[in-house]
Each structure stands twice: as C-alpha cells, then as structure tokens.
Design a protein around this motif. Sequence first.
Motif, mmCIF file in Angstrom:
data_model
loop_
_atom_site.group_PDB
_atom_site.id
_atom_site.type_symbol
_atom_site.label_atom_id
_atom_site.label_comp_id
_atom_site.label_asym_id
_atom_site.label_seq_id
_atom_site.Cartn_x
_atom_site.Cartn_y
_atom_site.Cartn_z
ATOM 1 N N MET A 16 0.810 -1.223 0.000
ATOM 2 C CA MET A 16 0.000 0.000 0.000
ATOM 3 C C MET A 16 0.845 1.275 0.000
ATOM 4 O O MET A 16 0.437 2.296 0.569
ATOM 5 C CB MET A 16 -0.983 -0.021 1.174
ATOM 6 C CG MET A 16 -2.114 -1.015 0.982
ATOM 7 S SD MET A 16 -3.525 -0.696 2.056
ATOM 8 C CE MET A 16 -4.406 0.575 1.135
ATOM 9 N N MET A 18 -7.556 -4.303 2.025
ATOM 10 C CA MET A 18 -7.977 -2.966 2.431
ATOM 11 C C MET A 18 -8.301 -2.152 1.194
ATOM 12 O O MET A 18 -7.649 -2.320 0.166
ATOM 13 C CB MET A 18 -6.820 -2.320 3.210
ATOM 14 C CG MET A 18 -7.125 -1.003 3.862
ATOM 15 S SD MET A 18 -5.661 -0.485 4.821
ATOM 16 C CE MET A 18 -6.132 1.197 5.173
ATOM 17 N N MET A 27 2.602 -2.406 4.537
ATOM 18 C CA MET A 27 1.403 -3.234 4.462
ATOM 19 C C MET A 27 1.377 -3.941 3.115
ATOM 20 O O MET A 27 1.011 -3.370 2.095
ATOM 21 C CB MET A 27 0.151 -2.369 4.632
ATOM 22 C CG MET A 27 -1.111 -3.207 4.701
ATOM 23 S SD MET A 27 -2.546 -2.184 5.030
ATOM 24 C CE MET A 27 -3.840 -3.395 4.735
ATOM 25 N N MET A 81 1.615 3.374 3.137
ATOM 26 C CA MET A 81 1.721 2.171 3.970
ATOM 27 C C MET A 81 2.587 1.130 3.250
ATOM 28 O O MET A 81 2.128 0.041 2.904
ATOM 29 C CB MET A 81 0.320 1.591 4.239
ATOM 30 C CG MET A 81 -0.530 2.455 5.143
ATOM 31 S SD MET A 81 -2.139 1.709 5.533
ATOM 32 C CE MET A 81 -3.138 2.339 4.201
HETATM 33 CU CU LIG Z 1 -3.399 -0.323 4.252
#
Ligand SMILES: [Cu+2]
Length: 133
Positions: free
Chosen positions: A73, A104, A81, A78
Amino acid sequence: MKSYKCARALRAALIGVAIIGSASAGAGVKDYEFQLLDKTVKKGDAIISVRLIHKPDGKPVPNAVIFATRLDMAPEGMETMKTTVEAMPSTEPGVYKFKAAVTMEGGWQLSLGAKVQGETGTVENKLIIKATP
Ligand SMILES: [Cu+2]
C-alpha cells in the motif's frame, strides 16, 4: 538470516549496476512495459491481470518469466502493508494473472519483474491499482 538477506540485496544491487552499464549495448528491456487490464479491483480476493507489451510495435509478449511480485500500500503511505500475490495460469498470450488478497480499500502498488526471451536484463514496472469497497 539477516546477513543472507543483506548478501542478496547487495547481489541484486550489483546486478542492477551491471544492467545499467550494459543498457547502451542494445539491451532492450526498456522497450517492454506491463499494463493493467483493470485499474480497479474489489477489496477481497482479487484477480489482477496485466499485459506485457513490446512498446515499439504494441504487441503482447508471451512466455516471459515473472520472478518478482510484490503488492503493497505504498500509494497510501503504507509501504509495510503488503499482501500475498500468487501467479496464476495465463489464458491469453501476453496476459499474466495474479491472485491477491486485497485486504484494504485504497491504493495498492504492484511491483513486477520479468525476464523476456531474447533480452538481457530485467523488465521492471510498478503499477498502481485502486481497491474499491
Ligand atoms: Cu493499508
């Protein structure tokens, strides 16, 4: 474990330098590019399809060896992640499919590396995918 990783990173860096150094010798990996078939996926288990094309003539490139995939991400800040990406059988020449657990909604970055037959060096692309609810 840690030193092994470092050694691998160093080797990758050296290979990178070697590729840059030989680029002027006619290596054509810059002529290749991955393109997303769909820029959005639904959150959850998703299939991501990309086409590898030879830019000068726009032709799809079958039988490339995909050896590096990462989905994270980074577009949302992120980088750490990341999620699983699994290569799937291709159903169309030049199209490569991956199964990913998109956990997500938001922006995801797919990093791909590939070896193309007859070319030295590595095709490397980063593609941005948007996951919708
Ligand atoms: Cu995320």
